[in-house]
Motif scaffolding. Sequence first.
Motif, PDB file in Angstrom:
ATOM      1  N   LEU A 112      -5.243  -0.088  -0.997  1.00  0.00           N
ATOM      2  CA  LEU A 112      -4.183   0.390  -0.108  1.00  0.00           C
ATOM      3  C   LEU A 112      -2.865  -0.300  -0.427  1.00  0.00           C
ATOM      4  CD1 LEU A 112      -3.423   2.220   2.219  1.00  0.00           C
ATOM      5  CD2 LEU A 112      -4.185   0.434   3.812  1.00  0.00           C
ATOM      6  N   PHE A 113      -2.898  -1.580  -0.718  1.00  0.00           N
ATOM      7  CA  PHE A 113      -1.695  -2.319  -1.097  1.00  0.00           C
ATOM      8  C   PHE A 113      -1.052  -1.685  -2.336  1.00  0.00           C
ATOM      9  CE2 PHE A 113       0.583  -5.625  -3.392  1.00  0.00           C
ATOM     10  CZ  PHE A 113       1.322  -6.231  -2.394  1.00  0.00           C
ATOM     11  N   SER A 114      -1.858  -1.406  -3.352  1.00  0.00           N
ATOM     12  CA  SER A 114      -1.344  -0.803  -4.584  1.00  0.00           C
ATOM     13  C   SER A 114      -0.769   0.580  -4.335  1.00  0.00           C
ATOM     14  CB  SER A 114      -2.461  -0.701  -5.632  1.00  0.00           C
ATOM     15  OG  SER A 114      -2.890  -1.965  -6.043  1.00  0.00           O
ATOM     16  N   GLU A 115      -1.426   1.330  -3.470  1.00  0.00           N
ATOM     17  CA  GLU A 115      -0.996   2.694  -3.184  1.00  0.00           C
ATOM     18  C   GLU A 115       0.323   2.728  -2.419  1.00  0.00           C
ATOM     19  OE1 GLU A 115      -2.470   6.464  -0.433  1.00  0.00           O
ATOM     20  OE2 GLU A 115      -3.977   5.031  -1.175  1.00  0.00           O
ATOM     21  N   ILE A 116       0.418   1.933  -1.360  1.00  0.00           N
ATOM     22  CA  ILE A 116       1.618   1.946  -0.515  1.00  0.00           C
ATOM     23  C   ILE A 116       2.862   1.548  -1.303  1.00  0.00           C
ATOM     24  CG2 ILE A 116       2.770   0.776   1.402  1.00  0.00           C
ATOM     25  CD1 ILE A 116       0.089   0.666   2.812  1.00  0.00           C
ATOM     26  N   PHE A 117       2.725   0.519  -2.135  1.00  0.00           N
ATOM     27  CA  PHE A 117       3.893  -0.033  -2.817  1.00  0.00           C
ATOM     28  C   PHE A 117       3.995   0.425  -4.273  1.00  0.00           C
ATOM     29  CE2 PHE A 117       2.815  -3.178   0.552  1.00  0.00           C
ATOM     30  CZ  PHE A 117       3.912  -2.910   1.353  1.00  0.00           C
ATOM     31  N   GLN A 118       3.180   1.428  -4.646  1.00  0.00           N
ATOM     32  CA  GLN A 118       3.235   2.041  -5.979  1.00  0.00           C
ATOM     33  C   GLN A 118       3.114   0.996  -7.087  1.00  0.00           C
ATOM     34  OE1 GLN A 118       6.594   4.752  -6.251  1.00  0.00           O
ATOM     35  NE2 GLN A 118       6.329   5.444  -4.148  1.00  0.00           N
ATOM     36  N   LEU A 119       2.005   0.251  -7.028  1.00  0.00           N
ATOM     37  CA  LEU A 119       1.768  -0.842  -7.965  1.00  0.00           C
ATOM     38  C   LEU A 119       0.459  -0.638  -8.720  1.00  0.00           C
ATOM     39  CD1 LEU A 119       2.883  -3.732  -5.598  1.00  0.00           C
ATOM     40  CD2 LEU A 119       4.129  -2.903  -7.600  1.00  0.00           C
ATOM     41  N   LYS A 120       0.176   0.586  -9.082  1.00  0.00           N
ATOM     42  CA  LYS A 120      -1.080   0.915  -9.753  1.00  0.00           C
ATOM     43  C   LYS A 120      -1.186   0.310 -11.148  1.00  0.00           C
ATOM     44  CE  LYS A 120      -2.908   3.628  -6.585  1.00  0.00           C
ATOM     45  NZ  LYS A 120      -4.194   3.323  -5.920  1.00  0.00           N
ATOM     46  N   ASP A 121      -0.077  -0.073 -11.737  1.00  0.00           N
ATOM     47  CA  ASP A 121      -0.099  -0.667 -13.084  1.00  0.00           C
ATOM     48  C   ASP A 121      -0.439  -2.156 -13.055  1.00  0.00           C
ATOM     49  OD1 ASP A 121       0.607   1.766 -14.205  1.00  0.00           O
ATOM     50  OD2 ASP A 121       2.758   1.320 -14.170  1.00  0.00           O
ATOM     51  N   TYR A 122      -0.712  -2.692 -11.864  1.00  0.00           N
ATOM     52  CA  TYR A 122      -0.943  -4.127 -11.714  1.00  0.00           C
ATOM     53  C   TYR A 122      -2.336  -4.420 -11.164  1.00  0.00           C
ATOM     54  CZ  TYR A 122       4.072  -4.423 -12.385  1.00  0.00           C
ATOM     55  OH  TYR A 122       5.328  -4.318 -12.920  1.00  0.00           O
ATOM     56  N   ASP A 123      -2.931  -5.490 -11.665  1.00  0.00           N
ATOM     57  CA  ASP A 123      -4.118  -6.042 -11.026  1.00  0.00           C
ATOM     58  C   ASP A 123      -3.644  -6.897  -9.857  1.00  0.00           C
ATOM     59  OD1 ASP A 123      -6.387  -5.090 -12.566  1.00  0.00           O
ATOM     60  OD2 ASP A 123      -5.627  -6.319 -14.216  1.00  0.00           O
ATOM     61  N   ILE A 124      -4.089  -6.555  -8.658  1.00  0.00           N
ATOM     62  CA  ILE A 124      -3.665  -7.256  -7.453  1.00  0.00           C
ATOM     63  C   ILE A 124      -4.692  -8.327  -7.126  1.00  0.00           C
ATOM     64  CG2 ILE A 124      -3.084  -7.033  -5.014  1.00  0.00           C
ATOM     65  CD1 ILE A 124      -1.118  -5.690  -6.972  1.00  0.00           C
ATOM     66  N   LEU A 125      -4.238  -9.575  -7.062  1.00  0.00           N
ATOM     67  CA  LEU A 125      -5.102 -10.723  -6.846  1.00  0.00           C
ATOM     68  C   LEU A 125      -4.696 -11.442  -5.569  1.00  0.00           C
ATOM     69  CD1 LEU A 125      -4.846 -12.140 -10.490  1.00  0.00           C
ATOM     70  CD2 LEU A 125      -6.506 -10.466  -9.637  1.00  0.00           C
ATOM     71  N   PHE A 126      -5.684 -11.874  -4.784  1.00  0.00           N
ATOM     72  CA  PHE A 126      -5.434 -12.661  -3.580  1.00  0.00           C
ATOM     73  C   PHE A 126      -5.811 -14.112  -3.855  1.00  0.00           C
ATOM     74  CE2 PHE A 126      -6.210  -8.419  -1.599  1.00  0.00           C
ATOM     75  CZ  PHE A 126      -4.945  -8.253  -1.058  1.00  0.00           C
ATOM     76  N   ILE A 127      -4.841 -15.005  -3.705  1.00  0.00           N
ATOM     77  CA  ILE A 127      -5.009 -16.417  -4.031  1.00  0.00           C
ATOM     78  C   ILE A 127      -4.948 -17.229  -2.742  1.00  0.00           C
ATOM     79  CG2 ILE A 127      -4.209 -18.316  -5.487  1.00  0.00           C
ATOM     80  CD1 ILE A 127      -4.885 -15.743  -7.028  1.00  0.00           C
TER      81      ILE A 127
END
Length: 291
Positions: A33-48
Amino acid sequence: MFGPNTYFEDNVNISYSHRDKQFFELFDKTRELFSEIFQLKDYDILFILGGGTTGVESLFYSCKRKINLIGVNGFFKDRWEKMSKNYYKSSNKSPFEMYCRLETSCSTAYEKQGCFIDAVSAFPYYSIPKDTLGFVTCLNKQLGSYIGLAVVGIRKDMWDEFVDEDEISYLNLARYKKYHLISQTPFTTPTYIYEHFYKVLCEFNIDKFKDRLDQVSDMIVNTIGKENIIGELRGPVITFKKDSIPEEFARKYNIYGYWAKRPHYQIFTYTDKVENYKKVMIELNRYRNGK
């Protein structure tokens, strides 16, 4: 009052473990959902685990090349320059560049393509520019959730520039990527934060959010006066001269910068409801008029 972390109320109910199925499903939904809302599909989203500072340090640790700081001079650029010296890289390739998307110490935005970005205080009011190599933000500022997690986005074609996943460190981003592929984290993670953050994302509207910050910014600038503003006139934080408001008022309302003895005062425009900003600005006019 109106400091850099969002105010909210929540009822915490921990009913499952970070190694249970419920969390695996929640974890995947939140990242998607984070990637979709902010149009960040080209990124691996990591929680640190940790705040934005930990996320930035994970970039310095994990990247094989040296990272040079560019952009607006200020407190955070200076902090990252000092931190980067702890991670000297011997690569013969040219260094990458990194900058603060919003240098909050002087309320000044900056943008350049093809760099790493400290977007901790900037995102999502300021978007991630095209061709950004990677970025860091956090949950507890504009995104309006708990303190405790940084969000690091690494462009999917960049992983050859990062250290191997087998290098044991809780700053190693490749290890997070490895665990995230199986809907997990390499640490004991606070499940309730993901629950709250997912709810926030489900209700988030970027256009309404920006409009709200612009409305609050205009209210503050019109009350304090453009001539007293330092940096941007609209944005996540309005910085202004200390002599532009009465000291008694700053003390009464805990205006950010008063107790910390900072060189200027600041009001963060996303912290609270619009109505509460209105009340304080009305009160400021009363102070100025001696009422």
